[in-house]
Enzyme design. Structure first.
Site, PDB file in Angstrom:
ATOM      1  N   HIS A 138       0.822  -1.214   0.000  1.00 53.40           N
ATOM      2  CA  HIS A 138       0.000   0.000   0.000  1.00 53.40           C
ATOM      3  C   HIS A 138       0.851   1.257   0.000  1.00 53.40           C
ATOM      4  CE1 HIS A 138       0.892   0.643   4.252  1.00 53.40           C
ATOM      5  NE2 HIS A 138       0.365  -0.528   4.585  1.00 53.40           N
ATOM      6  N   CYS A 146       2.893  -5.141   6.496  1.00 52.59           N
ATOM      7  CA  CYS A 146       2.662  -4.782   5.095  1.00 52.59           C
ATOM      8  C   CYS A 146       3.938  -4.240   4.459  1.00 52.59           C
ATOM      9  CB  CYS A 146       1.549  -3.742   4.993  1.00 52.59           C
ATOM     10  SG  CYS A 146      -0.053  -4.308   5.619  1.00 52.59           S
TER      11      CYS A 146
END
Length: 507
Positions: A138, A146
């Protein structure tokens, strides 16, 4: 209420990629020009590789020859955890392994500008009982399992994935590694308990390296299997189950022989590096993840953590370079746990064994381009599949202190032998620039009778961070001045060949 409304629509077909202006941004002209130079089509398939230690994301794209070539490398702004696969929910580990990204995993409503879900856990992870959810690639620069790329970079990566789907690619492959699977990296990490897993996924790495085509991935007996094919005398198609016994399969000889040659060459070089005493990498001693050097150089007290800077390149040298994306004010760079470093045992010494073997040249397997699948079935299901997922679970980190990092330390003048604890403390000063105590020792050294004139210090680079970020981020391939501001409340202008207009025909 707005957030609740968005979440309520996560699993419906009412919201698609085409209705989101951020997700509909065109591929930048400079990147399209790079594709033309490399004989690539805008809508040809892509493949993504991630490397934690190098803090890099690579986008590969299929050329007109049918093989993949590297289109662009993006620096990772932040990843969390340690080198190694994700095991359980909440361990802060970013996934490692092979994953498949289809249109339904693209998230235009991400809390971090744009994102796509890695697909963790895959069948292999589930067979081992591993848990975790919503592990994303992201925007932003904050991570809790992430890979954070900055808003500008994820906008570009997202657009490349979107166009590949329009070209008929059903899903693109994501390969996530702890580091580039080279002999020197394997030698440096030879004592790591994750090495059996890394050797297994290195086989898929090698298949891609010798064929330059996406390896077919299957799972059986709780392991990965790459490019498995049906034996010539088989009467039925292969059926794989990650927890069951492997069916009888073969690997095409042109691939298998090229992989054997590469692996023999790698093993010879690995043995040579071990024999000459290549140092073993120290295990993580409390450092949470890493950050690419180009971003660490922009942050007061910034460090690369478990990621490594290129030799001869310091953070001070990169301080004046332009960052390929906006670094938010809340970024929390990786820092070491000094007490854990001081108490950590020294790396285990291994006996030196001289090994000699003839070096083999790597042979590239030839493979015919895969035929394009028809787009009718894909587009008929695109509206249903391209719903967005729930918001990312990446935690927003505590703001980093805004003090300016100290300059290079003064020269060491003491002749007293250093203790083991002092050497460990000195070793970690490369992670936290403000922790260097050598200047204190320099103060006690007698000063010469004549003091040379102190040269004027060069102006310090501006380390202030942007307090706000625009609704639509400028492309990292084009200058920020190329973007046209939108009037508040106005609808975005969509080109005739845009995502909106093409998708409306099949909605």
């Amino acid at each position: 209420m707005t957030a609740g409304g968005l979440l309520a629509g996560c699993n419906t077909d009412q919201v698609s990629l085409a209705t989101n202006a951020k997700a509909n941004q065109p591929v930048p002209p400079k990147l399209i020009a790079a594709m033309a130079e490399k004989d690539m089509d805008l809508q040809s398939p892509i493949l993504v590789r991630l490397f934690k230690q190098e803090a890099e994301l690579e986008v590969w794209k299929q050329t007109r020859s049918g093989q993949f070539a590297l289109l662009k490398t993006y620096p990772i702004c932040r990843w969390s955890g340690d080198l190694g696969p994700k095991v359980r929910e909440g361990d802060r580990q970013a996934p490692e392994g092979f994953y498949s990204i289809n249109p339904s995993q693209m998230n235009p409503q991400s809390s971090y500008y744009l994102s796509f879900n890695t697909g963790y856990p895959n069948a292999f992870d589930k067979a081992l009982g591993r848990t975790g959810s919503q592990l994303m690639v992201h925007g932003d620069c904050s991570s809790r399992g992430c890979y954070a790329m900055t808003d500008e970079q994820i906008a570009e990566i997202y657009s490349l994935g979107r166009e590949s789907f329009f070209g008929g690619q059903k899903a693109f492959q994501l390969q996530a590694y702890p580091f580039k699977m080279t002999p020197v990296n394997m030698a440096r990490h030879r004592n790591n308990p994750n090495m059996p897993f890394w050797k297994m996924i290195k086989e898929g790495y090698d298949h891609f390296e010798v064929t330059r085509q996406e390896p077919k991935v299957d799972f059986c007996e709780k392991r990965y299997v790459f490019d498995a094919a049906k034996p010539a005398d088989a009467k039925r198609d292969l059926v794989f189950d990650a927890s069951a016994r492997c069916p009888a399969y073969v690997i095409p000889e042109e691939i298998a022989s090229a992989v054997r040659e590469k692996q023999a060459k790698d093993e010879t070089e690995y043995a040579r590096l071990v024999a000459k005493g290549t140092p073993v990498a120290r295990m993580n001693t409390g450092i949470d993840g890493g950050m690419h050097k180009v971003f660490a150089a922009k942050i007061p007290e910034g460090s690369t953590g478990l990621s490594e800077s290129a030799e001869g390149t310091t953070l001070q040298m990169l301080a004046m370079a332009k960052a390929p994306g906006t670094i938010p004010g809340h970024v929390n760079p990786p820092k070491p746990n000094l007490d854990a470093v001081a108490s950590a045992p020294a790396p285990k010494e291994e006996p030196v064994v001289a090994v000699s073997a003839p070096a083999a040249s790597t042979r590239v397997a030839s493979a015919a381009p895969a035929g394009k699948s028809e787009g009718s079935g894909f587009f008929s299901n695109l509206g249903r599949k391209m719903g967005f997922g729930t918001a990312d679970t990446t935690a927003t980190a505590t703001p980093a202190p805004q003090a300016t990092a100290s300059v290079a330390p003064a020269a060491q003048t003491s002749t007293t032998p250093a203790t083991a604890a002092s050497r460990l403390k000195a070793a970690v000063t490369r992670f936290v620039p403000g922790q260097d105590k050598s200047k204190d020792a320099a103060k006690e050294t007698p000063k010469p009778a004549v003091t040379a004139a102190k040269p004027a210090e060069p102006p310090k680079p501006d380390t202030r961070l942007a307090a706000t970020r625009p609704a639509l981020k400028p492309s990292v391939s084009d200058g920020a001045g190329d973007s046209t501001p939108m009037i508040s409340g106005a609808a975005p202008v969509v080109q005739s060949n845009s995502f909106d207009s093409r998708f409306s025909a099949v909605k």
